[in-house]
Every structure is written in structure tokens, then in C-alpha cells.
Design an enzyme around this catalytic site. Structure first.
Site, short mmCIF file in Angstrom:
data_model
loop_
_atom_site.label_atom_id
_atom_site.label_comp_id
_atom_site.label_asym_id
_atom_site.label_seq_id
_atom_site.Cartn_x
_atom_site.Cartn_y
_atom_site.Cartn_z
N HIS A 74 -0.81 28.01 5.88
CA HIS A 74 0.02 26.80 5.90
C HIS A 74 1.46 27.09 5.48
O HIS A 74 1.74 27.24 4.29
CB HIS A 74 -0.57 25.74 4.96
N CYS A 132 -3.43 26.58 11.35
CA CYS A 132 -4.81 26.42 10.87
C CYS A 132 -5.69 25.79 11.95
O CYS A 132 -5.95 26.42 12.96
CB CYS A 132 -4.78 25.61 9.57
N TYR A 133 -6.11 24.54 11.79
CA TYR A 133 -6.91 23.92 12.86
C TYR A 133 -6.15 23.99 14.18
O TYR A 133 -6.75 24.21 15.25
CB TYR A 133 -7.22 22.46 12.52
N GLY A 187 -6.33 20.51 10.03
CA GLY A 187 -7.19 19.33 10.00
C GLY A 187 -8.53 19.69 9.41
O GLY A 187 -8.89 20.86 9.32
N VAL A 243 16.22 0.99 -4.74
CA VAL A 243 17.11 1.76 -3.87
C VAL A 243 16.87 1.46 -2.39
O VAL A 243 17.83 1.34 -1.61
CB VAL A 243 17.03 3.28 -4.19
N ASP A 244 15.64 1.26 -1.96
CA ASP A 244 15.36 1.09 -0.53
C ASP A 244 16.02 -0.18 0.03
O ASP A 244 16.74 -0.14 1.03
CB ASP A 244 13.85 1.02 -0.25
N GLU A 287 3.88 25.08 5.54
CA GLU A 287 4.55 23.86 5.06
C GLU A 287 4.42 23.65 3.56
O GLU A 287 5.12 22.84 2.97
CB GLU A 287 4.03 22.63 5.83
N LYS A 305 11.96 9.22 0.90
CA LYS A 305 12.64 8.63 -0.26
C LYS A 305 13.89 9.42 -0.68
O LYS A 305 14.94 8.84 -0.96
CB LYS A 305 11.66 8.58 -1.43
N ARG A 360 -1.01 -11.07 -8.63
CA ARG A 360 -0.26 -10.52 -7.49
C ARG A 360 -0.15 -11.54 -6.37
O ARG A 360 0.90 -11.72 -5.78
CB ARG A 360 -0.94 -9.26 -6.96
N GLU A 364 0.09 1.67 -13.02
CA GLU A 364 0.18 0.38 -13.71
C GLU A 364 -1.13 0.11 -14.42
O GLU A 364 -2.19 0.60 -14.02
CB GLU A 364 0.46 -0.73 -12.69
P1 XMP Z 1 -0.69 2.38 -9.13
O1 XMP Z 1 -0.76 1.45 -10.30
O2 XMP Z 1 -1.34 1.83 -7.90
O3 XMP Z 1 0.85 2.51 -8.80
O4 XMP Z 1 -1.16 3.76 -9.48
C1 XMP Z 1 1.42 3.37 -7.86
C2 XMP Z 1 2.86 2.92 -7.63
O5 XMP Z 1 2.85 1.63 -7.01
C3 XMP Z 1 3.51 0.68 -7.82
N1 XMP Z 1 2.74 -0.58 -7.74
C4 XMP Z 1 3.13 -1.66 -7.04
N2 XMP Z 1 4.24 -1.87 -6.29
N3 XMP Z 1 3.48 -4.07 -5.81
C5 XMP Z 1 4.42 -3.10 -5.71
O6 XMP Z 1 5.43 -3.33 -5.04
C6 XMP Z 1 2.34 -3.93 -6.53
O7 XMP Z 1 1.53 -4.85 -6.62
C7 XMP Z 1 2.17 -2.66 -7.18
N4 XMP Z 1 1.19 -2.14 -7.95
C8 XMP Z 1 1.56 -0.87 -8.28
C9 XMP Z 1 3.53 1.26 -9.21
O8 XMP Z 1 4.60 0.76 -9.99
C10 XMP Z 1 3.66 2.74 -8.92
O9 XMP Z 1 5.01 3.09 -8.66
#
Ligand code: XMP
Length: 513
Positions: free
Chosen positions: A164, A77-78, A50, A222-223, A166, A369, A292, A511
Site C-alpha cells: 500500500h 493489492c486487491y 479491498g 471553519v467549514d 498510500e 478538512k 439532539r 462526547e
Molecule cells: P463522537 O461523540 O461520536 O464524536 O465520538 C465524534 C465527533 O463528532 C462530534 N459530534 C457531533 N457533531 N452533532 C454534531 O454536529 C452531533 O450530534 C454530534 N455528536 C458528536 C463530536 O464533537 C466529535 O468531534
């Protein structure tokens, strides 16, 4: 279960990760966790690193009841300073921060924590250090910089290490964690995805009961697909998957999702084409956050409408909403962030839960993941779906800069298709974490044949990353980029120029919007 108490180190989640890799189930909770309120009896406890000093006012401290559990304890560590502090001795602020590799010397009087380990490279990242042994402890490993790189209680299974284990830079770190968890704690090595499937199905059945029904959105990722397949296995057609085609998906995605989930996996799937509704609600909007919001709002609206139209046969109600939450989100919400601890809200489903009065079911909330991907393979999901790059919920809506129109989406989608097609052909798809094309609404002059062109610009982005918090751009061969640029300008009407984005994250995000 090994309990990992988090004191706020950036590496804490990696302790859980490494233990999972040796098939041991570990759970992380904040260091402030009251032991009397634990819902399980751990086989051992690990105190993480930490950023604090144990002597700081307001420094976090573990519940002393961890010592009454009578299970082995390892402080990292901590965590080691904490053990020394509790035992009343010998922590001082180092003159200088020690960060980076060091060589440890393992003392020959064979401590079980270091069993089978040689003198090797370890990773240090600390400020405070132990200057004196606490009562009842002995040194079991040293480095050039400290005689107390590893300490052990002389009669109880309590250990501390300054480095560490890990992080992968600690060459024998996994061996050390395995020595602790397997040999010292005797934690069962039964955490496998095969076992997980069986348990998850049992738990879903127990939660949902014999008659209630559940719904969930699938996105083609996938999730949500793995979560949906688990629900199908557990409660059959009492699970209803809804796929909202927002018109902002990648090329052929809607058809592929239907084919994979409905035809392939037999999931009870409703596909809704809501392209017009999304595009209508996006009209005139250019601000990324407003886009969004508009997309999120439209999604909730469409989803609710479709969900209400699903009438279970016996007239009972839909009671559960499936959510593909993963362990990193859970960790994010339980990790220790100092006095002002904030809990992340699942804002993406919040609206649905409130409006529809559904109970949340999250069968993947213990998984990382790569565990989800492995699970997907075991559940028979097509390889293409299991390894698909992540795709943001707002889709191409945030990859068309400026106003989103059908025509603009079409251009971005076609260019993206060509880019991904070439990436696959070059055998690079799995090496790259995420790749896509975005459309910049800038006009640029070009010439094709004898014709002057005055069209828009495509920016390509491809990144490599472990956690998407930081990312590097992918280094393609020049010939690859040449081929992609030429194909895009030739095959995608409306594009006169192609650029490749060479910004890392930070400062740029993945993005463009
Ligand atoms: P950024 O652009 O934040 O992206 O560096 C990191 C990861 O997140 C995804 N991303 C989104 N996923 N809704 C989503 O479900 C969003 O509004 C959104 N904005 C970014 C991006 O594709 C990357 O995998």
C-alpha cells in the site's frame, strides 16, 4: 484527474489524499462505476485494495472498459489481483495473512513506476497473493515473501503492486504515486487552493446565475465560514448568512462569530438570538438522542422563520441553500460497501430542503478538512476561526448531562472557557484535536475555606485523532491538570470537583452523550 476506483479498502481515501498532496486532483468512485457514465476523462486509473478475494462469489470487479480508456492503470493489492484475474492467471489465497512492514527490492531494469526508489520499507495488508505472472507482465519488485511485490506489463502502462503506497508506513509511497500520476499519466499538478478559489467562485456564479439569491447557516466553525466567504466572493450580498445563537455555544462565541464574519469579512449576516426557544424546547428532556432531536428541530424551525423574513430587494425568491459538506462525507457515500451499498443521507439539512424547496449548493464538497483550513487562510479568515476545534451542532446541550437549563449551561460554559484558556496558554491548542468540559449532574462534597461545599462535577476531555473515528486521550503534564482543576473549582460557582476523562475511542465516544 486520476480516477480511484474503490474496492472497499479502509485506505482508499488515502490514495486521493496523497495525490492531492502533490497537487493532483483525484476523485474516488465505487469499483462498480460504469466507465461509459463517467463525467470526465481520467488521466489514469488506480484500482484500490479491498477486503475480498477475486475468486469469491460476488467479489466486486471493475468495468473492463477501463482498459479501453487507453490510460495508465495501477492496481494496489486487491487492485493488482484484479488485474491478474482479468488477465487470467495466478492468484492464490496466501497461507497466512500478511500484515505489516516488509522490505521491497526494486529490480534494476528501471520500471518508471519505481524510478528513483531504493529498496525500502513498505506496508503489506493482504491475504491473497500473486503466484504466477499474468500474460505479458514482468516482475519489477520483490520482497522476501513474494517474487511479485510489483509487476508491470511489458508493453502497456499497466502496473500492479502488492503493498500500500498510500499509507505513511510505506516510506517511499508518495514517490511511487507521484511516479505513476506525474511521470506515467502526465496528470497536471494544478490542484492548489489558489486555483480552487478562482474555480469555485466561477462555478458558484454559473450555478446561481445573475439574479437568484442564496442562504446558509453559519455556525462559527471553519467549514460554514469558509463556504460563506466563498459565496460572498462569488455573489456578494445575494448571499445571506444566518447565525442562530441557540444559547448552547461556547463563551463569547456568538460575539466572535459576528465580529469575524460580518465586520471582518463583510458577509451579509443575520444573527438570531433564540436561546429561550431552545431552552424551552429542551425542558424536562434528559435522553441524549431526544435532546439532539429537540435541538435539531428547533434549529430548522428558527432557520426557516428567519429565512422567510429575508426578502430579496427585487422580489425574487431565495433559491439556494449553502451547505458546508466536505469530501469525507462524499467519500462515505460513494465508497464501495459490498452488495448492500448504503448511501448516507445528509439528514442535517434534509428537513430544510424538503420544507423550503431549496436547491443545495455545496462548494466545499471536493475538499478535505486541511484543504478547507488552507482555503480559510487564503480567504483571510482569522486564524482563531480557521483552527477552531470542531464543536457539535447541539453544542453544550450534549455537554450538560441530564436536563439542560440556563444555569447548567452557564456552569459547563465557564468551566470549558477556563480549560481552553489554559490549553491555549500552554501552547497546546493546535496539538489537541478537540477539548471541552462537560457537566455531570452528580453532587460531590468539598471544602473551601471553612465552608462545606456540595456541588457538581466537571469532567474534562481532550483528545488527539486523525479522523474522529478513533481517538486517544491527550496526555497532559500533572502540573497542567492541577492548575486547571484549581482554577475551575475557584472560578466556577457550582463546581466542587474536577475529573479528567482517560478513556479512548473506542470504546468511549468523544462526547459524553
Ligand atoms: P463522537 O461523540 O461520536 O464524536 O465520538 C465524534 C465527533 O463528532 C462530534 N459530534 C457531533 N457533531 N452533532 C454534531 O454536529 C452531533 O450530534 C454530534 N455528536 C458528536 C463530536 O464533537 C466529535 O468531534
Amino acid at each position: 484527474t486520476i480516477l480511484v476506483l474503490d474496492f472497499g479498502s479502509q485506505y482508499s481515501h488515502l490514495i486521493v489524499r496523497r495525490l492531492r498532496e502533490i497537487n493532483i486532483y483525484a476523485e474516488m468512485l465505487p469499483c462498480t462505476q460504469k466507465i461509459s457514465e463517467l463525467k470526465f476523462k481520467p488521466a489514469g486509473v488506480i484500482l484500490s485494495g479491498g477486503p475480498y478475494s477475486v475468486y469469491d462469489d460476488g467479489a466486486p470487479h471493475a468495468d473492463l472498459a477501463i482498459f479501453d480508456l487507453n490510460v495508465p492503470i495501477l492496481g494496489i493489492c486487491y487492485g493488482m489481483q484484479e488485474i491478474a484475474w482479468i488477465n487470467g492467471k495466478g492468484v492464490s489465497r496466501g497461507e497466512k495473512r500478511e500484515y505489516g512492514p516488509a522490505n521491497i527490492n526494486v529490480k534494476s531494469n528501471s520500471c518508471p513506476l519505481f524510478e528513483g526508489m531504493d529498496n525500502s520499507r513498505v506496508w503489506m495488508s493482504h491475504h491473497d497473493k500473486l503466484t504466477e505472472l499474468p500474460e505479458g507482465f514482468e516482475a519489477v519488485a520483490t520482497t522476501g515473501n513474494t517474487p511479485f511485490a510489483g509487476i508491470a506489463h511489458k508493453s502497456k502502462p499497466i502496473y500492479g503492486i502488492q503493498f500500500h503506497p498510500e499509507v505513511t508506513h510505506t516510506v517511499q509511497g508518495k514517490r511511487l504515486l507521484s511516479n505513476f500520476a506525474v511521470n506515467i499519466c502526465h496528470a497536471p499538478q494544478n490542484w492548489t487552493m489558489e486555483n480552487f478559489i478562482e474555480n469555485a467562485i466561477k462555478r458558484i456564479r454559473a450555478t446561481v446565475g445573475p439574479t437568484a439569491e442564496a442562504i446558509g447557516a453559519v455556525s462559527g466553525g471553519v467549514d460554514s465560514s469558509v463556504a460563506a466567504k466563498l459565496m460572498k466572493e462569488a455573489i456578494g450580498d445575494r448571499f445571506h448568512a444566518i447565525f442562530v445563537d441557540n444559547g448552547l455555544m461556547r463563551k463569547n462565541e456568538a460575539v466572535q462569530v459576528k465580529k469575524a464574519l460580518d465586520d471582518g469579512l463583510g458577509i451579509n449576516l443575520v444573527v438570531v438570538n433564540a436561546e429561550d426557544e431552545f431552552l424551552d424546547n429542551l425542558k424536562g428532556i434528559t435522553d441524549p438522542e431526544k435532546k439532539r432531536k429537540a435541538i435539531g428541530y428547533t434549529f430548522i424551525h428558527v432557520f426557516e422563520r428567519v429565512a422567510k423574513s429575508i426578502k430579496p430587494k427585487d422580489g425574487s425568491n431565495i433559491e439556494y441553500l449553502l451547505q458546508g459538506t466536505l469530501y469525507p462525507d462524499v467519500i462515505e457515500s460513494v465508497s464501495f460497501k459490498g452488495p448492500s451499498q448504503t448511501i448516507k443521507s445528509h439528514h442535517n439539512v434534509g428537513g430544510l430542503i424538503d420544507n423550503m424547496q431549496l436547491k443545495l449548493i455545496e462548494p466545499l464538497r471536493e475538499l478535505f478538512k486541511d484543504e478547507v483550513r488552507h482555503l480559510g487562510e487564503l480567504l483571510g479568515l482569522p486564524e482563531d476561526l480557521v483552527w477552531r476545534h470542531p464543536f457539535p451542532g447541539p453544542g453544550i446541550g450534549i455537554r450538560v448531562l441530564g436536563e439542560v437549563t440556563k444555569k447548567q449551561v452557564e456552569i459547563a460554559r465557564e468551566a470549558d472557557y477556563v480549560f481552553i484558556d489554559e490549553i491555549r496558554k500552554a501552547g497546546l491548542y493546535r496539538q489537541i484535536s478537540q477539548a471541552f468540559a462537560c457537566l455531570l449532574p452528580v453532587r460531590s462534597v468539598g471544602v473551601m475555606g471553612d465552608q462545606r461545599m456540595y456541588e457538581q462535577v466537571i469532567a474534562l476531555r481532550a483528545i488527539e485523532t486523525v479522523d474522529f473515528m478513533t481517538a486517544d486521550w491527550f496526555v497532559f503534564d500533572a502540573s497542567f491538570l492541577k492548575r486547571v482543576a484549581s482554577r475551575i473549582v475557584n472560578e466556577v460557582i457550582g463546581v466542587s470537583r474536577v475529573t479528567y476523562d482517560i478513556t479512548s475511542k473506542p470504546p468511549a465516544t468523544v462526547e459524553w452523550e
